[in-house]
Each structure stands twice: as structure tokens, then as C-alpha cells.
Motif scaffolding. Structure first.
Motif, PDB file in Angstrom:
ATOM      1  N   TYR A  75       0.807  -1.210   0.000  1.00  0.00           N
ATOM      2  CA  TYR A  75       0.000   0.000   0.000  1.00  0.00           C
ATOM      3  C   TYR A  75       0.847   1.270   0.000  1.00  0.00           C
ATOM      4  N   GLN A  76       2.124   1.129  -0.248  1.00  0.00           N
ATOM      5  CA  GLN A  76       3.002   2.282  -0.368  1.00  0.00           C
ATOM      6  C   GLN A  76       2.952   2.810  -1.798  1.00  0.00           C
ATOM      7  N   ILE A  77       3.464   3.980  -1.973  1.00  0.00           N
ATOM      8  CA  ILE A  77       3.592   4.560  -3.303  1.00  0.00           C
ATOM      9  C   ILE A  77       5.015   4.295  -3.762  1.00  0.00           C
ATOM     10  N   SER A 136      11.438  11.837   2.707  1.00  0.00           N
ATOM     11  CA  SER A 136      10.124  11.225   2.926  1.00  0.00           C
ATOM     12  C   SER A 136      10.030   9.813   2.361  1.00  0.00           C
ATOM     13  N   PHE A 137      11.090   9.327   1.756  1.00  0.00           N
ATOM     14  CA  PHE A 137      11.039   8.020   1.098  1.00  0.00           C
ATOM     15  C   PHE A 137      12.267   7.191   1.441  1.00  0.00           C
ATOM     16  N   ARG A 138      12.145   5.890   1.169  1.00  0.00           N
ATOM     17  CA  ARG A 138      13.269   4.972   1.315  1.00  0.00           C
ATOM     18  C   ARG A 138      13.597   4.436  -0.068  1.00  0.00           C
ATOM     19  N   THR A 139      14.781   3.873  -0.223  1.00  0.00           N
ATOM     20  CA  THR A 139      15.175   3.342  -1.524  1.00  0.00           C
ATOM     21  C   THR A 139      15.426   1.845  -1.430  1.00  0.00           C
ATOM     22  N   GLY A 140      15.291   1.188  -2.578  1.00  0.00           N
ATOM     23  CA  GLY A 140      15.539  -0.241  -2.639  1.00  0.00           C
ATOM     24  C   GLY A 140      15.971  -0.651  -4.029  1.00  0.00           C
ATOM     25  N   THR A 200       7.293   5.061  -0.286  1.00  0.00           N
ATOM     26  CA  THR A 200       6.863   5.717   0.944  1.00  0.00           C
ATOM     27  C   THR A 200       5.394   5.418   1.202  1.00  0.00           C
ATOM     28  N   PRO A 201       5.014   5.247   2.472  1.00  0.00           N
ATOM     29  CA  PRO A 201       3.605   5.109   2.810  1.00  0.00           C
ATOM     30  C   PRO A 201       2.946   6.478   3.015  1.00  0.00           C
ATOM     31  N   ARG A 202       3.740   7.539   2.980  1.00  0.00           N
ATOM     32  CA  ARG A 202       3.237   8.884   3.255  1.00  0.00           C
ATOM     33  C   ARG A 202       2.493   9.453   2.058  1.00  0.00           C
ATOM     34  N   HIS A 203       1.466  10.220   2.346  1.00  0.00           N
ATOM     35  CA  HIS A 203       0.698  10.903   1.308  1.00  0.00           C
ATOM     36  C   HIS A 203       1.018  12.391   1.383  1.00  0.00           C
ATOM     37  N   GLY A 204       0.864  13.082   0.276  1.00  0.00           N
ATOM     38  CA  GLY A 204       1.106  14.518   0.253  1.00  0.00           C
ATOM     39  C   GLY A 204       2.569  14.892   0.095  1.00  0.00           C
ATOM     40  N   VAL A 205       3.427  13.936  -0.203  1.00  0.00           N
ATOM     41  CA  VAL A 205       4.854  14.241  -0.376  1.00  0.00           C
ATOM     42  C   VAL A 205       5.281  14.151  -1.844  1.00  0.00           C
TER      43      VAL A 205
END
Length: 91
Positions: free
Chosen positions: A10-12, A49-53, A75-80
Motif C-alpha cells: 500500500y506504499q507509493i 520522505s522516502f526509502r530506496t531499494g 513511501t507510505p506517506r501521502h502529500g509528499v
């Protein structure tokens, strides 16, 4: 190995690599009477606001500008995220 937080579907997910995001697994070519086109969205993402892989594709497209270990950003965060472009490629 990715931990549970990183596997969250459910992450972006995005990528800084045009070669990666335009791969047919993510951007299916569209055929029309004018030809075949591939469309991808271009985003700006808030720093920190994000992680990398690494890539999750079996055959990762080569990109001289993006390290293979940072091919996916998530990222699971919204609005970023800020959509600022639609890229079109005529195949």
C-alpha cells in the motif's frame, strides 16, 4: 532482504530512472492509429520522505545515472509527491 515495512503493497512506489519506469512491466505501450506510445508520470518527492531499494524486476534496464541498489523509491506517506510532468515516448 526487505523488511515488512518495505514490502507493504500500500506504499507509493516511484523511481528516478526513466529506463526503469518505462519498462513494459510498469508502463504498457498503448497502440493507436498514430503509432505505439509509452506514457510515464514524472514526480518530485519531498526529500527525506522516502526509502530506496533495489529493482524488483527480473531483468533491470541499465541506467548509467541511477545505482541498481536505489532503483525503487517508496513511501507510505501521502502529500509528499508533486506531479509535474507526463512523459510520452513514441515507440
Amino acid at each position: 532482504m526487505l523488511d515488512e515495512e518495505q514490502r507493504d503493497p500500500y506504499q507509493i512506489f516511484t523511481s528516478p530512472s526513466i529506463a526503469y519506469v518505462s519498462h513494459p512491466a510498469y508502463a504498457e505501450p498503448i497502440r493507436s492509429r498514430l503509432g505505439t506510445f509509452t506514457f510515464v508520470l514524472q514526480f518530485r518527492i519531498q526529500p527525506g520522505s522516502f526509502r530506496t531499494g533495489a529493482s524488483t524486476l527480473r531483468e533491470t534496464p541499465e541506467d548509467h545515472y541511477v545505482d541498481q541498489s536505489e532503483m525503487e523509491w517508496f513511501t507510505p506517506r501521502h502529500g509528499v509527491h508533486l506531479l509535474y510532468g507526463i512523459l510520452v515516448k513514441k515507440n
